[in-house]
Enzyme design. Structure first.
Site, short mmCIF file in Angstrom:
data_model
loop_
_atom_site.label_atom_id
_atom_site.label_comp_id
_atom_site.label_asym_id
_atom_site.label_seq_id
_atom_site.Cartn_x
_atom_site.Cartn_y
_atom_site.Cartn_z
N HIS A 1 0.84 -1.29 0.25
CA HIS A 1 0.11 0.10 0.15
C HIS A 1 0.81 1.34 0.01
CE1 HIS A 1 -2.95 -2.75 2.21
NE2 HIS A 1 -3.50 -2.68 1.09
N LYS B 1 -15.71 -7.54 2.65
CA LYS B 1 -15.34 -9.05 2.76
C LYS B 1 -15.59 -9.91 4.04
CE LYS B 1 -11.81 -7.70 -0.73
NZ LYS B 1 -10.39 -7.27 -0.60
N ARG C 1 -1.65 -6.05 -8.38
CA ARG C 1 -0.52 -6.64 -8.15
C ARG C 1 -0.22 -7.89 -9.02
NH1 ARG C 1 -2.73 -8.51 -2.20
NH2 ARG C 1 -4.61 -8.39 -3.87
N SER D 1 -3.14 -7.76 2.91
CA SER D 1 -3.34 -7.85 4.19
C SER D 1 -3.44 -8.99 4.94
CB SER D 1 -4.57 -6.61 4.44
OG SER D 1 -3.73 -5.65 4.09
O1 PNS Z 1 -8.68 -2.98 0.24
P1 PNS Z 1 -9.85 -3.39 -0.13
O2 PNS Z 1 -10.55 -4.33 0.67
O3 PNS Z 1 -9.54 -4.22 -1.56
O4 PNS Z 1 -10.62 -2.23 -0.92
C1 PNS Z 1 -11.85 -2.39 -1.39
C2 PNS Z 1 -12.70 -1.01 -1.55
C3 PNS Z 1 -12.92 -0.47 0.04
C4 PNS Z 1 -11.89 -0.32 -2.45
C5 PNS Z 1 -14.14 -1.52 -2.12
O5 PNS Z 1 -14.80 -2.43 -1.30
C6 PNS Z 1 -14.98 -0.41 -2.11
O6 PNS Z 1 -14.95 0.70 -2.63
N1 PNS Z 1 -16.16 -0.39 -0.97
C7 PNS Z 1 -17.00 0.67 -1.04
C8 PNS Z 1 -18.38 0.42 -1.46
C9 PNS Z 1 -18.51 0.39 -2.83
O7 PNS Z 1 -18.53 1.55 -3.12
N2 PNS Z 1 -19.04 -0.60 -3.45
C10 PNS Z 1 -19.06 -0.75 -5.10
C11 PNS Z 1 -18.00 -0.88 -5.80
S1 PNS Z 1 -18.28 -1.16 -7.26
#
Ligand code: PNS
Length: 172
Positions: free
Chosen positions: A25, A49, A99, A136
């Site tokens: 990150h 998740k 990645r 993570s």
């Molecule tokens: O570090 P991560 O868990 O891969 O991050 C995922 C994240 C936070 C970027 C994604 O889950 C997100 O944007 N969540 C907010 C909810 C949202 O907008 N969902 C629709 C995405 S199409």
């Protein structure tokens, strides 16, 4: 390259769960901060998740300690849709790290959805190859089973993880 010289007037958002932040990150943050005038690191309050291991306060605190040396980076949090947060912040672009090729499959549909919701494009940075296996989840698993993750997470993160592990062990 000096921070933010490429797209000086551009405000970018780098979203994630950061549960916890890793060197992968931080590498994306440092490189994006060199490209964009301003970078907002946006911590999602409730990752989809799973339940986060670290509280929102812990995740923000770890990130702030990691980015203290970068003048054009701010750490904020958001609830709900990323597209709404991006509009609220008047951001011009979303930044994500890739990645491995399999990351692209899910990121592509997410980027298209976010663009259709907010009219904001997502730009991808390839993760440094040193961190292509670092996530993570894998860092947490290795650390809590007693493995050494000192090369995978910045020092302030390792400190918080060590405290968390001691607390969990004391309670179990
Ligand atoms: O570090 P991560 O868990 O891969 O991050 C995922 C994240 C936070 C970027 C994604 O889950 C997100 O944007 N969540 C907010 C909810 C949202 O907008 N969902 C629709 C995405 S199409």
């Amino acid at each position: 390259m000096t921070d933010g010289v490429l797209l000086r007037s551009t405000r970018a958002v780098y979203p994630g769960s950061f549960d916890p932040p890793t060197y992968g990150h931080l590498d994306v943050i440092e490189r994006a901060a060199r490209c964009f005038g301003e970078l907002i690191v946006a911590v999602v309050v409730n990752p989809q998740k799973r339940n986060p291991m670290f509280s929102l306060e812990e995740r923000e605190e770890m990130l702030r300690a990691c980015v203290a040396h970068i003048h054009n980076v701010r750490v904020l949090h958001f609830r709900g849709l990323l597209a709404d947060f991006v509009k609220e912040q008047k951001a011009d672009v979303i930044v994500k790290g890739l990645r491995v090729v399999s990351d692209f499959e899910s990121e592509m549909s997410t980027a298209l959805m976010n663009r259709s919701l907010s009219d904001v494009d997502t730009m991808f940075l390839m993760s440094d190859q040193r961190y292509s296996f670092v996530s993570s989840s894998i860092v947490k698993e290795v650390f809590f089973l007693g493995g050494d993750v000192a090369t995978l997470v910045p020092e302030p993160v390792l400190r918080v993880m060590t405290t968390k592990r001691a607390t969990i062990r004391a309670l179990s």
